[in-house]
Design an enzyme around this catalytic site. Structure first.
Site, PDB file in Angstrom:
ATOM      1  N   ARG A  91      40.373  40.773  51.914  1.00  0.00           N
ATOM      2  CA  ARG A  91      39.962  40.884  50.521  1.00  0.00           C
ATOM      3  C   ARG A  91      38.974  42.009  50.290  1.00  0.00           C
ATOM      4  O   ARG A  91      38.550  42.221  49.174  1.00  0.00           O
ATOM      5  CB  ARG A  91      39.294  39.579  50.091  1.00  0.00           C
ATOM      6  CG  ARG A  91      40.281  38.579  49.520  1.00  0.00           C
ATOM      7  CD  ARG A  91      39.511  37.303  49.264  1.00  0.00           C
ATOM      8  NE  ARG A  91      39.886  36.671  48.040  1.00  0.00           N
ATOM      9  CZ  ARG A  91      40.813  35.729  47.953  1.00  0.00           C
ATOM     10  NH1 ARG A  91      41.507  35.366  48.995  1.00  0.00           N
ATOM     11  NH2 ARG A  91      41.060  35.162  46.792  1.00  0.00           N
ATOM     12  N   ARG A 125      46.315  25.697  35.561  1.00  0.00           N
ATOM     13  CA  ARG A 125      46.831  25.125  36.819  1.00  0.00           C
ATOM     14  C   ARG A 125      46.236  23.741  37.079  1.00  0.00           C
ATOM     15  O   ARG A 125      45.060  23.493  36.828  1.00  0.00           O
ATOM     16  CB  ARG A 125      46.483  26.032  38.007  1.00  0.00           C
ATOM     17  CG  ARG A 125      46.800  25.369  39.360  1.00  0.00           C
ATOM     18  CD  ARG A 125      46.766  26.330  40.511  1.00  0.00           C
ATOM     19  NE  ARG A 125      45.500  27.014  40.646  1.00  0.00           N
ATOM     20  CZ  ARG A 125      45.293  28.029  41.479  1.00  0.00           C
ATOM     21  NH1 ARG A 125      46.284  28.468  42.229  1.00  0.00           N
ATOM     22  NH2 ARG A 125      44.119  28.591  41.541  1.00  0.00           N
ATOM     23  N   ARG A 154      41.243  22.735  40.034  1.00  0.00           N
ATOM     24  CA  ARG A 154      40.440  23.334  41.107  1.00  0.00           C
ATOM     25  C   ARG A 154      39.079  23.733  40.540  1.00  0.00           C
ATOM     26  O   ARG A 154      38.997  24.195  39.414  1.00  0.00           O
ATOM     27  CB  ARG A 154      41.177  24.577  41.642  1.00  0.00           C
ATOM     28  CG  ARG A 154      41.447  24.525  43.126  1.00  0.00           C
ATOM     29  CD  ARG A 154      42.390  25.604  43.583  1.00  0.00           C
ATOM     30  NE  ARG A 154      41.774  26.922  43.681  1.00  0.00           N
ATOM     31  CZ  ARG A 154      42.358  27.986  44.191  1.00  0.00           C
ATOM     32  NH1 ARG A 154      43.612  27.890  44.650  1.00  0.00           N
ATOM     33  NH2 ARG A 154      41.762  29.138  44.242  1.00  0.00           N
ATOM     34  N   ARG A 165      36.467  35.875  39.467  1.00  0.00           N
ATOM     35  CA  ARG A 165      37.407  36.122  40.577  1.00  0.00           C
ATOM     36  C   ARG A 165      38.220  37.378  40.316  1.00  0.00           C
ATOM     37  O   ARG A 165      38.488  38.159  41.237  1.00  0.00           O
ATOM     38  CB  ARG A 165      38.345  34.914  40.744  1.00  0.00           C
ATOM     39  CG  ARG A 165      37.647  33.727  41.421  1.00  0.00           C
ATOM     40  CD  ARG A 165      38.346  32.408  41.120  1.00  0.00           C
ATOM     41  NE  ARG A 165      39.680  32.319  41.674  1.00  0.00           N
ATOM     42  CZ  ARG A 165      40.586  31.422  41.275  1.00  0.00           C
ATOM     43  NH1 ARG A 165      40.288  30.549  40.329  1.00  0.00           N
ATOM     44  NH2 ARG A 165      41.781  31.408  41.829  1.00  0.00           N
TER      45      ARG A 165
END
Ligand code: AP5
Ligand code: MG
Length: 210
Positions: A91, A125, A154, A165
């Site tokens: 990442r 989600r 989440r 993010r």
């Protein structure tokens, strides 16, 4: 030999969804730093001289967990894997250098999806805590009421964490993808298609690399 595959792309691009397909079809191991860290959110990392004592604080904010923690997870997973799909790593450029020292990669799949679509996918989600399956409040809810009732969000799928993010991705991970564009096995995949269409492109790319 079993293929060594790297799947890379922004949060919500479909890395987890497509990695499952790859693991099933090619019989390779799904190595995912995100899932590994989620199962060990409260492990003590204070001996690594980190700002926080566990991965949890970093993850809930949508920040990167320190490199030393993640490098160790991947290194260990790679020693036992004969063929793999690596999801969520590297990442940043430092992790990419570590990976170069650990193994070669045959195929690099870069999933491309625009920011608005990513925000919609992630904030909607829902996850089944028993199976780990992903659903979506608008596009994909289970028919079974028992499953619907136990779905959870989440911790890092809140609007605020999602925005962070995506920023972290742009700053740290997008430059890694630019570097990988010169790799012989690099393939760009249009991740905004339906999951089945994305899978068809991925399968074709892996076949072509064999
Ligand atoms: P991680 O778990 O890797 O999260 P992420 O990269 O943010 O990606 P996601 O898992 O959210 O998305 P995905 O691309 O897998 O998409 P999915 O298939 O689920 O990392 C979490 C955290 O852990 C990081 O923020 C960091 O703190 C830490 N971490 C992990 N690795 C690290 C590292 N190397 N270094 C440092 N820290 C690290 O799909 C998303 C949704 O879209 C689902 O609802 C799905 O059903 C839906 N969907 C999928 N495909 C489609 C499609 N084609 N059309 C419509 N909907 C779709
Ligand atoms: Mg994932």
């Amino acid at each position: 030999m079993a293929p060594r595959i790297l799947i890379i792309g922004p949060p919500g691009a479909g890395k987890g969804t497509q990695s499952s397909n790859i693991a099933d079809e090619y019989g390779v191991e799904h190595i995912t730093t995100g899932d590994a860290l989620r199962s060990n959110k409260d492990m003590d990392i204070s001996d690594m001289d980190t700002e926080y004592d566990t991965p949890r604080e970093y993850m809930e904010a949508g920040d990167l967990v320190p490199d030393a923690v993640v490098n160790a997870i991947v290194e260990e997973a790679l020693t036992t894997a004969d063929g793999f799909v690596l999801d969520g790593y590297p990442r940043n450029k430092e992790q990419a250098e570590e990976l170069t020292d650990m193994t070669e990669i045959d195929v690099i799949l870069s999933l491309e999806v625009g920011r608005e679509e990513l925000i919609e996918r992630l904030t909607g989600r829902r996850v089944d805590p028993e199976t780990g399956d992903n659903y979506h409040v608008e596009f994909n809810m289970p028919d079974d009421e028992e499953i619907r009732e136990r779905l959870v969000q989440r911790d890092d799928d809140t609007r605020e964490a999602v925005e962070n993010r995506l920023d972290v991705f742009e700053e740290n991970t997008a430059p890694v993808i630019e570097q990988y564009a010169d790799h012989d096995g690099f393939v760009e995949i249009d991740g905004e298609q339906t999951p089945a269409e994305v899978w068809a492109d991925i399968d074709a790319a892996i076949q072509a690399a064999k």
